[in-house]
Enzyme design. Structure first.
Site, short mmCIF file in Angstrom:
data_model
loop_
_atom_site.label_atom_id
_atom_site.label_comp_id
_atom_site.label_asym_id
_atom_site.label_seq_id
_atom_site.Cartn_x
_atom_site.Cartn_y
_atom_site.Cartn_z
N SER A 13 -97.76 -13.36 3.56
CA SER A 13 -96.48 -12.75 1.75
C SER A 13 -95.84 -13.51 0.67
CB SER A 13 -96.07 -11.35 2.70
OG SER A 13 -94.58 -11.93 3.21
N ASP A 49 -86.45 -6.17 -1.71
CA ASP A 49 -86.51 -5.88 -0.55
C ASP A 49 -85.74 -6.48 0.64
OD1 ASP A 49 -87.67 -8.51 0.03
OD2 ASP A 49 -89.88 -7.38 0.57
N HIS A 86 -88.43 -11.17 1.10
CA HIS A 86 -88.72 -12.13 0.55
C HIS A 86 -88.59 -12.22 -1.05
CE1 HIS A 86 -92.29 -9.17 2.18
NE2 HIS A 86 -93.48 -10.11 2.54
#
Length: 202
Positions: free
Chosen positions: A11, A170, A173
């Site tokens: 990611s 979040d 990240h």
């Protein structure tokens, strides 16, 4: 000549948490390469949630030749408890495949997850040690396979730990600002790698 730039991994390579596509690590590094005078054709095959065990499938998805590849992986190996031995072996195999296909490879190994919000202060040293172990194995495997490993993890961990704004909503990240910092740190080794490749081909 067009520089064919591949981004693969998890990611972080994909850009999860960035506010816009222009803020992702791949887009930012593409602009750095363009600023250095290169005509760049980027291709992103990174998949959020990927572990090192998923790299072989990503390499198979690559279309056309690749000149330079950025490979970012490791965080999910830790969160999904992939053994360091298996993770490093899979990383080394992916690098070898890319090198055999003619690509120069820059590997960004696992980040120091001890700076993320969900890690209790009492466990941060333990988490940092686990990250160090995987990073060491990744570095050995990647370099043996012919990659350059970006030596950025400790510096970035300190910066992220000191500034919550570098994380996205979040709290795991990077935010757009976080990706800007990561790209700023990775641009010099990436540009050196491209320059060395260009010089060797001359």
């Amino acid at each position: 000549m067009t520089l064919r730039f591949l981004v693969l991994g998890d990611s972080l390579a994909f850009g999860t948490g960035a506010a816009t596509a222009r803020d992702t690590i791949g887009a930012r590094l593409t602009r750095s390469l363009q600023g250095a005078g290169h005509d760049v054709d980027p291709q992103v095959v990174a998949v959020p949630g990927a572990t090192s065990l998923d790299l072989a499938a990503q390499v198979r998805r690559v279309t056309g030749p690749v000149d330079v590849a950025l490979l970012v992986v490791g965080a999910n190996d830790l969160t999904r408890q992939v053994s360091p031995v298996r993770a490093a072996a899979a990383l080394g195999a992916a690098v070898q495949d890319l090198r055999e296909a003619g690509a120069a490879v820059l590997v960004v190994p696992t980040p120091d997850l001890s700076s993320v919000a969900w890690v209790p202060p009492a466990l941060r040293a333990v988490v940092a040690g686990i990250c160090d172990l995987l990073r060491t194995r990744q570095t050995v495997a990647a370099e043996r396979a012919g990659a350059v490993v970006a030596p950025v993890a400790p510096e970035l961990a300190r910066r992220f730990a000191a500034d919550p704004a570098l994380f996205s909503a979040d709290r795991f990240h990077p935010s757009s600002a976080g990706y800007a910092l990561v790209a700023e740190t990775l641009a010099p080794p990436l540009l050196r790698l491209v320059a060395e490749r260009t010089d060797a081909a001359a």
